[in-house]
Design a protein around this motif. Sequence first.
Motif, PDB file in Angstrom:
ATOM      1  N   LYS A  85       0.855  -1.187   0.000  1.00 52.22           N
ATOM      2  CA  LYS A  85       0.000   0.000   0.000  1.00 52.22           C
ATOM      3  C   LYS A  85       0.892   1.239   0.000  1.00 52.22           C
ATOM      4  CE  LYS A  85      -3.830  -2.404   1.095  1.00 52.22           C
ATOM      5  NZ  LYS A  85      -4.688  -2.899   0.023  1.00 52.22           N
ATOM      6  N   CYS A  86       0.344   2.316  -0.541  1.00 54.65           N
ATOM      7  CA  CYS A  86       1.071   3.584  -0.560  1.00 54.65           C
ATOM      8  C   CYS A  86       1.281   4.095   0.863  1.00 54.65           C
ATOM      9  CB  CYS A  86       0.295   4.612  -1.381  1.00 54.65           C
ATOM     10  SG  CYS A  86       0.934   6.296  -1.244  1.00 54.65           S
ATOM     11  N   GLN A  87       2.518   4.454   1.196  1.00 55.12           N
ATOM     12  CA  GLN A  87       2.816   4.918   2.555  1.00 55.12           C
ATOM     13  C   GLN A  87       2.182   6.260   2.885  1.00 55.12           C
ATOM     14  OE1 GLN A  87       6.720   6.976   3.227  1.00 55.12           O
ATOM     15  NE2 GLN A  87       7.405   5.545   1.657  1.00 55.12           N
ATOM     16  N   ILE A  88       1.769   7.022   1.874  1.00 48.12           N
ATOM     17  CA  ILE A  88       1.175   8.341   2.137  1.00 48.12           C
ATOM     18  C   ILE A  88      -0.349   8.250   2.316  1.00 48.12           C
ATOM     19  CG2 ILE A  88       1.027  10.745   1.351  1.00 48.12           C
ATOM     20  CD1 ILE A  88       3.921   9.802   1.685  1.00 48.12           C
ATOM     21  N   CYS A  89      -1.037   7.496   1.437  1.00 51.28           N
ATOM     22  CA  CYS A  89      -2.504   7.462   1.490  1.00 51.28           C
ATOM     23  C   CYS A  89      -3.065   6.120   1.966  1.00 51.28           C
ATOM     24  CB  CYS A  89      -3.111   7.836   0.136  1.00 51.28           C
ATOM     25  SG  CYS A  89      -2.710   6.673  -1.200  1.00 51.28           S
ATOM     26  N   GLY A  90      -2.260   5.062   1.973  1.00 51.64           N
ATOM     27  CA  GLY A  90      -2.742   3.758   2.429  1.00 51.64           C
ATOM     28  C   GLY A  90      -3.542   2.995   1.383  1.00 51.64           C
ATOM     29  N   LEU A 125       4.715   3.470  -3.089  1.00 52.83           N
ATOM     30  CA  LEU A 125       3.906   4.687  -3.245  1.00 52.83           C
ATOM     31  C   LEU A 125       2.954   4.537  -4.425  1.00 52.83           C
ATOM     32  CD1 LEU A 125       7.099   6.747  -2.901  1.00 52.83           C
ATOM     33  CD2 LEU A 125       5.119   7.295  -1.473  1.00 52.83           C
ATOM     34  N   CYS A 126       1.876   5.332  -4.396  1.00 50.99           N
ATOM     35  CA  CYS A 126       1.075   5.515  -5.608  1.00 50.99           C
ATOM     36  C   CYS A 126       1.762   6.623  -6.420  1.00 50.99           C
ATOM     37  CB  CYS A 126      -0.369   5.871  -5.260  1.00 50.99           C
ATOM     38  SG  CYS A 126      -0.600   7.494  -4.509  1.00 50.99           S
ATOM     39  N   GLU A 127       1.384   6.758  -7.683  1.00 49.21           N
ATOM     40  CA  GLU A 127       2.079   7.735  -8.532  1.00 49.21           C
ATOM     41  C   GLU A 127       1.936   9.183  -8.055  1.00 49.21           C
ATOM     42  OE1 GLU A 127       1.659   7.949 -12.893  1.00 49.21           O
ATOM     43  OE2 GLU A 127       2.516   5.931 -12.890  1.00 49.21           O
ATOM     44  N   PRO A 128       0.711   9.625  -7.724  1.00 49.48           N
ATOM     45  CA  PRO A 128       0.591  11.023  -7.262  1.00 49.48           C
ATOM     46  C   PRO A 128       1.450  11.295  -6.025  1.00 49.48           C
ATOM     47  CG  PRO A 128      -1.582  10.110  -7.728  1.00 49.48           C
ATOM     48  CD  PRO A 128      -0.606   8.981  -7.854  1.00 49.48           C
ATOM     49  N   HIS A 129       1.525  10.320  -5.111  1.00 55.25           N
ATOM     50  CA  HIS A 129       2.280  10.571  -3.884  1.00 55.25           C
ATOM     51  C   HIS A 129       3.780  10.379  -4.072  1.00 55.25           C
ATOM     52  CE1 HIS A 129      -1.717  10.330  -1.727  1.00 55.25           C
ATOM     53  NE2 HIS A 129      -1.263  11.562  -1.624  1.00 55.25           N
ATOM     54  N   ALA A 130       4.191   9.647  -5.088  1.00 50.24           N
ATOM     55  CA  ALA A 130       5.620   9.635  -5.436  1.00 50.24           C
ATOM     56  C   ALA A 130       6.021  11.043  -5.876  1.00 50.24           C
ATOM     57  CB  ALA A 130       5.890   8.616  -6.532  1.00 50.24           C
TER      58      ALA A 130
HETATM   59 ZN   LIG Z   1      -0.788   7.453  -2.267  1.00 46.21          ZN
END
Ligand SMILES: [Zn+2]
Length: 208
Positions: A85-90, A125-130
């Motif tokens: 899962k993305c560490q920023i948004c989960g 990460l997901c792309e936006p949060h990368a």
């Molecule tokens: Zn994310």
Amino acid sequence: MPPLIAHPTVVPFVTAWSSEHLGPESDLAVLLTPEPRLGYKAPRTTDRDSAGTLWARMAHSPGMGRPIYDSMHVARQRICMYSMKCQICGHPASHDKHGWLFINWRRPWDPPTWPEGSLTEQPPLCEPHARTSVEQCPHLGRGDYAVLRVRTPRLWGISGTNYQLTTRGWRARESNAMVPYGHVGLNAVLASRMIRELRNVTVIDLPK
Ligand SMILES: [Zn+2]
């Protein structure tokens, strides 16, 4: 180790909050299996991962108190790293034919093949949060870092507090000890981070 971004515009999913305290050391017990093994006096099903590693307990109350930007929550880091899962948004991390999306910065103990073969506590990460991380992460401003697609992010092991058995019970000996899965030393470690080894990596430019 902090999450990749430490900036007030967003509080990362993995960030610990000031209300989220670690469980007391007095909860720990010596299990004889028959060799001494670290355990809890009152075990719960969530205490150990599938490899049998004992995990630190931490209160779960995100949003209460203030975010501790330089600290990751034990369970949320483990969830993100284990379940990609993305560490920023989960939410699910980005994955394409070249692999999973990670950001990794070079550290002194990395192999000369870096970023190939490096060990990381930073979930994907997901792309936006990368993109957000590259813009806002204070660590990424210092030294080498790489945005990666990783085909084989192998579950490597854990880092945590290494305990020594004394006549008065367990005594903490070393924090941030890194121990691979399958190692006998896991019997005396209280895990607080899950680690993956980044194999088959491709360095990429983030899409605009
Ligand atoms: Zn994310």
